[in-house]
Design a protein around this motif. Structure first.
Motif, short mmCIF file in Angstrom:
data_model
loop_
_atom_site.label_atom_id
_atom_site.label_comp_id
_atom_site.label_asym_id
_atom_site.label_seq_id
_atom_site.Cartn_x
_atom_site.Cartn_y
_atom_site.Cartn_z
N ASP A 130 7.52 5.26 -2.83
CA ASP A 130 6.64 5.64 -1.73
C ASP A 130 7.47 5.66 -0.45
O ASP A 130 8.62 5.23 -0.45
CB ASP A 130 5.46 4.66 -1.63
N ASP A 131 6.85 6.14 0.63
CA ASP A 131 7.62 6.20 1.88
C ASP A 131 7.71 4.84 2.55
O ASP A 131 8.79 4.40 2.95
CB ASP A 131 7.04 7.26 2.84
N THR A 135 1.38 -3.55 3.41
CA THR A 135 0.88 -4.81 2.84
C THR A 135 1.23 -4.96 1.36
O THR A 135 1.09 -6.04 0.79
CB THR A 135 -0.65 -4.90 2.96
N THR A 138 -0.82 -0.87 -2.15
CA THR A 138 -0.70 0.44 -2.83
C THR A 138 0.27 0.34 -4.00
O THR A 138 -0.04 0.78 -5.11
CB THR A 138 -0.21 1.51 -1.84
P1 AMP Z 1 0.24 -0.73 1.80
O1 AMP Z 1 -0.61 -0.55 0.59
O2 AMP Z 1 -0.45 -1.54 2.85
O3 AMP Z 1 1.63 -1.23 1.48
O4 AMP Z 1 0.36 0.70 2.46
C1 AMP Z 1 1.28 1.59 2.00
C2 AMP Z 1 0.75 3.00 2.02
O5 AMP Z 1 0.07 3.32 3.23
C3 AMP Z 1 1.91 3.97 1.93
O6 AMP Z 1 1.50 5.05 1.12
C4 AMP Z 1 2.16 4.39 3.36
O7 AMP Z 1 2.40 5.76 3.43
C5 AMP Z 1 0.89 4.05 4.11
N1 AMP Z 1 1.10 3.19 5.30
C6 AMP Z 1 0.56 1.98 5.50
N2 AMP Z 1 0.90 1.48 6.69
C7 AMP Z 1 1.69 2.40 7.25
C8 AMP Z 1 2.39 2.45 8.49
N3 AMP Z 1 2.32 1.46 9.40
N4 AMP Z 1 3.15 3.55 8.74
C9 AMP Z 1 3.23 4.55 7.83
N5 AMP Z 1 2.59 4.55 6.66
C10 AMP Z 1 1.82 3.49 6.36
#
Ligand code: AMP
Length: 183
Positions: A130-131, A135, A138
């Motif tokens: 993923d990019d 948290t 995902t």
């Molecule tokens: P998480 O599940 O919280 O780790 O969120 C990751 C997913 O949400 C990835 O697919 C990211 O593209 C996106 N994402 C969450 N927070 C951000 C952020 N601060 N900047 C860019 N993308 C984010």
């Protein structure tokens, strides 16, 4: 390649990524500092360096690169081609034809549900990309879904890790995560 040379390449790559990341305050909602990777993806040599960096950390024996919708698709396709393996989309719900497997999870902002095709992953060794790691919800949901589909997740990789959100803690017990840049 010597360890010192590899460490130098990693530092250079992290610096390159940091220079091309765009910080967008209060997007997509107040309080969120969004890391926009589109300037990085739009820079040919930088995108190439990112894909090579991810390929270096991938190691041997990957059959399929799975990318999380939507920016993860851009990374997964290029990385799969670099590694000579297949590619698989981890999609938002409702986009894939049946049969599928799905899972819901919490995000830094809101909640989400993801879906993957059923029946194509049994016995496959999957690298999940993923990019951004925020948290960790995902990647955890995606890794669990891939395992439920019969795949072996051999590793996970992101371009940027938001260290202050401690997403790695949420990934405890899962295969190792590689991040090209931690901020
Ligand atoms: P998480 O599940 O919280 O780790 O969120 C990751 C997913 O949400 C990835 O697919 C990211 O593209 C996106 N994402 C969450 N927070 C951000 C952020 N601060 N900047 C860019 N993308 C984010």
């Amino acid at each position: 390649m010597s360890e010192a040379t590899e460490a130098g390449i990693d530092d250079d790559l992290a610096g390159l990524i940091a220079g091309l990341l765009r910080d967008v305050p209060d997007f997509p909602q107040p309080g969120i500092g969004f890391k926009d990777i589109t300037p990085l993806l739009a820079d040919g040599p930088a995108f190439d360096a990112v894909i090579h960096g991810l390929a270096r950390s991938a190691g041997e024996g990957v059959d399929v690169v799975a990318g999380v919708e939507a920016r993860g698709f851009l990374i997964a396709g290029a990385l799969a081609r670099q590694l000579g393996c297949g590619v698989l989309p981890v999609r938002k719900v409702g986009k894939l034809p049946p049969p599928t497997l799905r899972r819901s999870y919490d995000l830094e902002y809101g909640s989400a549900e993801i879906e993957i095709p059923a029946g194509v992953l049994t016995g496959r060794r999957v690298l999940l990309v993923d990019d951004v790691l925020a948290t960790g919800g995902t990647l955890r949901a995606a890794a669990e879904l891939l395992a439920e589909a019969g795949a072996t997740v051999v590793g996970m990789a992101v371009i940027v890790e938001l260290g202050f959100l401690s997403g790695r803690t949420a990934l405890a017990g899962l295969p190792p995560l590689d991040a090209l840049l931690t901020v």
